[in-house]
Design a protein around this motif. Structure first.
Motif, PDB file in Angstrom:
ATOM      1  N   GLY A   8      83.396  46.585 100.907  1.00  0.00           N
ATOM      2  CA  GLY A   8      84.165  45.588 101.647  1.00  0.00           C
ATOM      3  C   GLY A   8      83.751  44.187 101.238  1.00  0.00           C
ATOM      4  O   GLY A   8      83.745  43.854 100.048  1.00  0.00           O
ATOM      5  N   VAL A   9      83.347  43.392 102.228  1.00  0.00           N
ATOM      6  CA  VAL A   9      83.104  41.969 101.988  1.00  0.00           C
ATOM      7  C   VAL A   9      81.911  41.628 101.097  1.00  0.00           C
ATOM      8  O   VAL A   9      81.806  40.495 100.636  1.00  0.00           O
ATOM      9  CB  VAL A   9      82.914  41.203 103.315  1.00  0.00           C
ATOM     10  N   ILE A  34      78.242  37.354 107.128  1.00  0.00           N
ATOM     11  CA  ILE A  34      78.760  37.388 105.760  1.00  0.00           C
ATOM     12  C   ILE A  34      78.348  36.048 105.159  1.00  0.00           C
ATOM     13  O   ILE A  34      78.596  35.003 105.764  1.00  0.00           O
ATOM     14  CB  ILE A  34      80.297  37.509 105.731  1.00  0.00           C
ATOM     15  N   SER A 141      78.425  45.615 103.475  1.00  0.00           N
ATOM     16  CA  SER A 141      79.806  45.516 103.968  1.00  0.00           C
ATOM     17  C   SER A 141      80.036  46.453 105.137  1.00  0.00           C
ATOM     18  O   SER A 141      80.612  46.080 106.158  1.00  0.00           O
ATOM     19  CB  SER A 141      80.802  45.908 102.869  1.00  0.00           C
ATOM     20  N   GLU A 157      87.452  48.742 106.218  1.00  0.00           N
ATOM     21  CA  GLU A 157      87.114  47.877 105.093  1.00  0.00           C
ATOM     22  C   GLU A 157      87.884  48.306 103.864  1.00  0.00           C
ATOM     23  O   GLU A 157      88.353  49.447 103.765  1.00  0.00           O
ATOM     24  CB  GLU A 157      85.606  47.888 104.826  1.00  0.00           C
ATOM     25  N   GLY A 172      87.177  41.618  98.676  1.00  0.00           N
ATOM     26  CA  GLY A 172      86.714  42.591  99.666  1.00  0.00           C
ATOM     27  C   GLY A 172      87.073  42.097 101.056  1.00  0.00           C
ATOM     28  O   GLY A 172      87.247  40.896 101.265  1.00  0.00           O
TER      29      GLY A 172
END
Lengths: 398, 398
Positions: A8-9, A34, A141, A157, A172
């Motif tokens: 994901g991120v 994040i 993530s 995600e 992401g």
């Protein structure tokens, strides 16, 4: 070519993430971070609810220069309807995060989700921020995706790579949804990261355009939260030549893929939902009419209760269409449920009710409405209204 | 002085009514008539749904001259989304009724309620019209109130007398509601009769004004029907001097009393409802804002689920208020549940949660929201969203 990858991120270059439990919720992770190694260009969209929560006000302030380097998010408490103290608490969350990361307070965005009207337990959040250890990769993530959940039962995600000018760019994202979801700009929380180098104007444009056909086209209960936001951070570490408005198509497609994927995950994991239903309205006179019509059907409590009961009661669909406010010709409406035509030119066909019922027992199917007065179309996504939705929401705060 | 008396539509002078079972529904009465000895001045309001059912089109046509002498109503089938055949059937209902009563077809109004999208069983309706024997008095009214019910579990009727210029005037009315009820002009079926002599302009004015604060201020599920109408017939047999715009106040009060009483009965008897809740917004900048705000709260699925669960989750109330679109000052909102203040100046008070929960276990209580930026107020009535609502509506057509 959009290629979906795991994570994901925290998979785009230079992004890190973490999620921990700090005790705001009874169980599970409730604080997430994040961050980017370097300052990132940032854009965001917020709920159109007039009573925006404190973290949205701080985030908007910190975003004024279009730059951000981290986002701090808690679940379990929305820090909404909390007055001046709420604003102080949101500012303090940004400050504590900035100190922890050694970055500027004004480069930290703040987001909260959970119950409205209660004070944030700042002692717990302070201790939680100290525990956070942002890392790159899939693991970080996932922790964020878990920590931002409220009544969600599954983390959400997605990540993709694309090539732009020979360079690989990664995007992401994570999201949370589940309830109080209605399409008015951003309708839940979602955080998107990318290592693309992109102009601020292009970044804003791409985010807004992708949200219009994804997060703005889902509905769970028609209720609009005070806390919704969608944030995108682009740190430029992919090494690509700056993406400008001219060569934006590929990047736009990637972001739309990501936001659409998350939007669908939100509806699939909605409170009490047993079905995921696509509502498509085609041949509308214009795009706005197509959207209004598909959302009116997707939002109707009576349509949603019929979906739950696998009841091919298309009269509720046509009634919801009529209440949408768009111009329609009652003699030109065809309705298909799960591919079977149930009404043609505004009146019932001799359809096989048992067959349609069987289609409706599936977890996923489509309602298609052809209004035959133009050539624009729109797609909304919805879920059914179940007894569990009522059960979950009749005792949320207690 | 408004004096409530027993009965409904057949108690004013010269009005008659009947209700019978003709087999459209599996059980119970499903065909009703209201008629006047002499032609009556008539006014009506209709759903704003763009897909109005066939009977509404015929009724509108027959009302063009402002005169009517009878209304024929069936339940169990809405004659909606039924195309040209539906229009022919609605016309035929008027014609059969006219022949039966020996009056003009264009003086018969037609109304239907029930499932959308199915053809009317005209043979049954024809046989039913032959069986109808309209009578004056309490008994005839009750039969109408019963015959127009769908998922209602209780008949809804009311009658009052007032004195205007020394003469006694009687007003009677019936209504049906239960589901697919949302405030956009007429939101269910209601038929009002009076023996008052009144100018057509005054009659229209009074009806619209009373609907604005009664039927337009209730919500059950936010769904808007294709069949809703409110009709008023005034046959002038009371012997009063014609009521004009000048001395209208008393008559207006009587009609508003009648429509408000029925509106509240509709909400109290809503599908699955266990509670009847008054939502009052005061000190709004203008009347429209007060209405929008109170209805936004009354309509919210999440507020309604919290009402069901006796959960003092006022954050949902403030969130719904924020989503109403009106301008508000977040620092100036006070919220009371059952008389207990739970939020003051936009933030939580130290209220006794157990005490508020106890207030919420009552069948009837009030949510009061003071937004402190003007001096207009409005009241909406709503019910809770229960598991039974979902149960009833997940299998209505089958």
């Amino acid at each position: 070519m959009i290629k979906e990858i795991a994570g994901g991120v925290a998979v785009p270059h230079g992004f890190r993430a973490d999620g921990v439990s700090c005790g705001i919720k009874k169980n599970g992770k409730d604080l997430a971070i994040i961050s980017s190694e370097v300052k990132a260009r940032a854009a965001a969209l917020f709920t159109t609810n007039k009573l925006q929560a404190a973290p949205l006000k701080i985030t908007q302030k910190h975003l004024r220069n279009g730059i951000a380097q981290a986002v701090i998010i808690n679940s379990g408490n929305a820090n909404s309807a909390t007055g001046e103290e709420g604003l102080r608490d949101a500012r303090k969350m940004a400050k504590l995060t900035a100190v922890k990361l050694g970055i500027k307070e004004s480069d930290v965005l703040v987001s909260s989700t959970g119950i409205i009207g209660k004070k944030l337990p700042m002692d717990k959040i302070k201790a939680g921020i100290e525990k956070l250890l942002p890392r790159g990769g899939i693991n970080g993530s996932r922790k964020v995706a878990e920590a931002i959940m409220t009544t969600d039962t599954l983390p959400k995600e997605v990540a993709v790579t694309i090539k732009v000018g020979g360079e690989k760019i990664t995007v992401g994202a994570v999201a949370k949804g589940a309830g109080m979801v209605s399409p008015h700009l951003a309708t839940m929380l979602s955080f998107i990261t990318t290592d693309a180098l992109i102009t601020p104007a292009a970044l804003s444009y791409v985010l807004r355009k992708s949200v219009e056909t994804s997060f703005n086209m889902i509905t769970i209960d028609g209720d609009m939260s005070t806390n919704d936001m969608v944030v995108i951070l682009a740190n430029g570490l992919a090494g690509n030549k700056e993406i400008t408005m001219k060569d934006l198509v590929k990047f736009q497609d990637a972001i739309t893929f990501v936001t659409s994927s998350l939007a669908k995950m939100i509806v699939k994991n909605a409170e009490g939902a047993t079905k995921f239903v696509t509502v498509k309205v085609k041949n509308a006179p214009n795009l706005n009419a197509a959207k209004m019509a598909s959302l009116a059907i997707a939002k109707s409590n009576l349509v949603k209760a019929a979906l739950y009961g696998c009841d091919p009661n298309w009269g509720r669909i046509i009634s919801a269409l009529g209440s949408s406010g768009i111009n329609i010709n009652s003699k030109k409406i065809d309705i298909y449920i799960g591919g079977v035509i149930v009404a043609q030119n505004g009146v019932m066909t001799e359809f096989n009710s048992q067959m349609v019922k069987k289609k409706m027992t599936q977890r996923t199917f489509t309602i298609l409405v052809d209004i035959k007065i133009g050539n624009e179309e729109a797609t909304a996504w919805t879920c059914d209204l179940s007894e569990d939705y009522v059960r979950i929401n009749s005792s949320y705060s207690t």
